[in-house]
Design an enzyme around this catalytic site. Structure first.
Site, mmCIF file in Angstrom:
data_model
loop_
_atom_site.group_PDB
_atom_site.id
_atom_site.type_symbol
_atom_site.label_atom_id
_atom_site.label_comp_id
_atom_site.label_asym_id
_atom_site.label_seq_id
_atom_site.Cartn_x
_atom_site.Cartn_y
_atom_site.Cartn_z
ATOM 1 N N THR A 350 0.851 -1.186 0.000
ATOM 2 C CA THR A 350 0.000 0.000 0.000
ATOM 3 C C THR A 350 0.887 1.236 0.000
ATOM 4 O O THR A 350 1.904 1.281 0.704
ATOM 5 C CB THR A 350 -0.946 0.013 1.219
ATOM 6 O OG1 THR A 350 -1.763 1.194 1.169
ATOM 7 C CG2 THR A 350 -0.202 -0.019 2.537
ATOM 8 N N HIS A 403 2.517 -11.709 14.157
ATOM 9 C CA HIS A 403 3.541 -12.237 15.053
ATOM 10 C C HIS A 403 3.270 -13.691 15.446
ATOM 11 O O HIS A 403 4.130 -14.350 16.052
ATOM 12 C CB HIS A 403 3.613 -11.366 16.311
ATOM 13 C CG HIS A 403 4.942 -11.390 16.993
ATOM 14 N ND1 HIS A 403 5.978 -12.196 16.589
ATOM 15 C CD2 HIS A 403 5.407 -10.700 18.070
ATOM 16 C CE1 HIS A 403 7.028 -12.005 17.383
ATOM 17 N NE2 HIS A 403 6.702 -11.104 18.294
#
Length: 432
Positions: A350, A403
């Site tokens: 993006t 994560h």
């Protein structure tokens, strides 16, 4: 008579919303004319006339929820309309009868004239052009057509509206006196103003289906993923010098501009090959590591952000990447993307820098586990060594990652690898 049906909208789309009718009841249309647009979670779909005729009853209005196969309205056959018109003309041409029937004859003549006017309008301007003309207050009969056949299109009206001077807003008449029951009905119909805003202007608009989907997916991404973001900065000097040297010849050879996105797409592919867990997906207790590179490129469209996918980016040249991104971006902004353009994707990019963003934390495009955020290129003084300083075009880059499967050390090394490739663009050529 033919029914106007909701087309199949894709396996993952159960329903849609009637966004805008381009025609009204009684309009004459030709086969293939655009009748209305449907808004779905991912793309806008156009519904076209399957045959020529006159628009009959409209069953679903703007804002109605519809499913595939629902009837939106009807089209009366052109031959039936022509027969009715012939009958009206015959009655209008017949000698006058008794005086009590004169008013009926006049009404019939008026109806025939109105129908003839609708037929004439259909040949001169498309239904969507006439609808836009009504909305913009444009006299479509004064619009110059761009179509070789002389038919005025929606784009012709839009261009005329942009060139026309803005008309002053009409004065609003004072409200008529009402009794207490009428006033109560009006108060009940009006939406309540937010607490503490009594007497202040508030505009309430319906959230589009796409915006609702974007909202729910962003909240879901933050709720389901253990999302973290790491940052770095890239010295864009070598890329900018390379673009300056090659931009003209690249444009002449490939008929597309050499932008920054092809460099970043190539660098992302190289970094993903080095750190494959960022090109993966979590499903239950399993990790699916993708051995292909379908890169999603975020595009800001009028209805909201969409992320069309550049397939097999590792196999494409710089020119092919630029062409595909340009094509997808154009179709995103014109609402002509297909559902297949948005499906899949293994990693996303993006670019908030096109709007001036200096730094941001992009949100994951689930079920992907990584997204790269690009930002504005800004000249800053950089220490080259202990003694030398120089002004360099610098860009902050951000990597948001899940994560749950990507460790912090791996994410940092991914971003460092990306930085090294971009600062030495020749290494990108080694990626194919």
């Amino acid at each position: 008579m033919a029914d106007i049906k909701v087309p199949e909208m894709g396996e993952s789309i159960a329903e849609g919303t009637v966004a805008q009718w381009m025609v009204k009841e009684g309009d004459t249309v030709r086969q293939g004319d655009l009748l209305l647009e449907l808004e779905t979670d991912k793309v806008n779909l156009q519904v076209n006339a399957t045959e020529a005729g006159v628009i009959g009853a409209i069953a679903k209005r703007e804002g109605d929820i519809v499913r595939a196969g629902d009837t939106l309205g009807t089209i009366r056959s052109g031959s039936a309309g022509a027969s009715a018109e012939t009958e009206r003309q015959r009655e209008a041409a017949s000698p006058a009868r008794e005086q009590p029937q004169a008013s009926g004859s006049a009404a019939t003549s008026a109806g025939a004239a109105a129908e003839a006017e609708r037929q004439r309008e259909a040949l001169a301007a498309t239904p969507s052009a006439r609808k836009l003309a009504r909305e913009r207050g444009v006299d479509w009969q004064r619009v110059t057509p761009s179509d070789p056949g002389g038919r005025i299109t929606r784009d012709d009206v839009a261009n005329a509206a942009e060139q026309a001077p803005a008309a002053p807003a009409p004065a609003q008449p004072a409200p008529a006196p009402t009794d207490s029951s009428t006033a109560a009905g009006v108060a009940a119909a009006a939406p309540a103003a937010p607490a503490g805003d009594a007497g202040k202007p508030v505009e309430t608009v319906r959230m589009s289906r796409r915006r609702q989907t974007i909202a729910s997916r962003l909240v879901e991404a933050q709720r389901t993923a253990a999302m973290l973001t790491t940052f770095n900065e890239v010295d864009m000097t070598n890329i900018m010098e390379l673009r300056k040297r090659r931009k003209q010849s690249f444009q002449e050879k490939h008929e597309v501009g050499l932008g920054f996105m092809s460099f970043f797409t190539k660098a992302v592919v190289g970094a993903l090959k080095a750190f494959p867990l960022l090109n993966a997906e979590i499903e239950g207790d399993s990790i699916h590591i993708k051995k292909f590179y379908d890169i999603g490129i975020a595009v800001a469209a009028k209805e909201g952000l969409v992320v069309p996918v550049v397939r097999d980016a590792d196999r494409l040249s710089f020119a092919e990447i630029e062409k595909r991104i340009a094509d997808l971006a154009n179709r995103a902004r014109s609402n002509t993307l297909q559902l297949t353009d948005l499906q899949g994707g293994t990693f996303s990019i993006t670019n908030g820098g096109v709007f001036g963003s200096l730094l941001s934390t992009p949100i994951l495009n689930t079920p992907q586990v990584g997204i790269l955020g690009m930002h504005k290129i800004q000249w800053r003084p950089i220490a080259l060594d202990e003694e030398r300083m120089a002004n360099r075009p610098m860009m902050y880059v951000a990597l948001s990652y899940d994560h749950r499967i990507v460790d912090g050390a791996e994410a940092v090394r991914f971003l460092v690898t990306l930085k090294e490739m971009l600062e030495d663009p020749e290494t990108l050529l080694l990626e194919g």
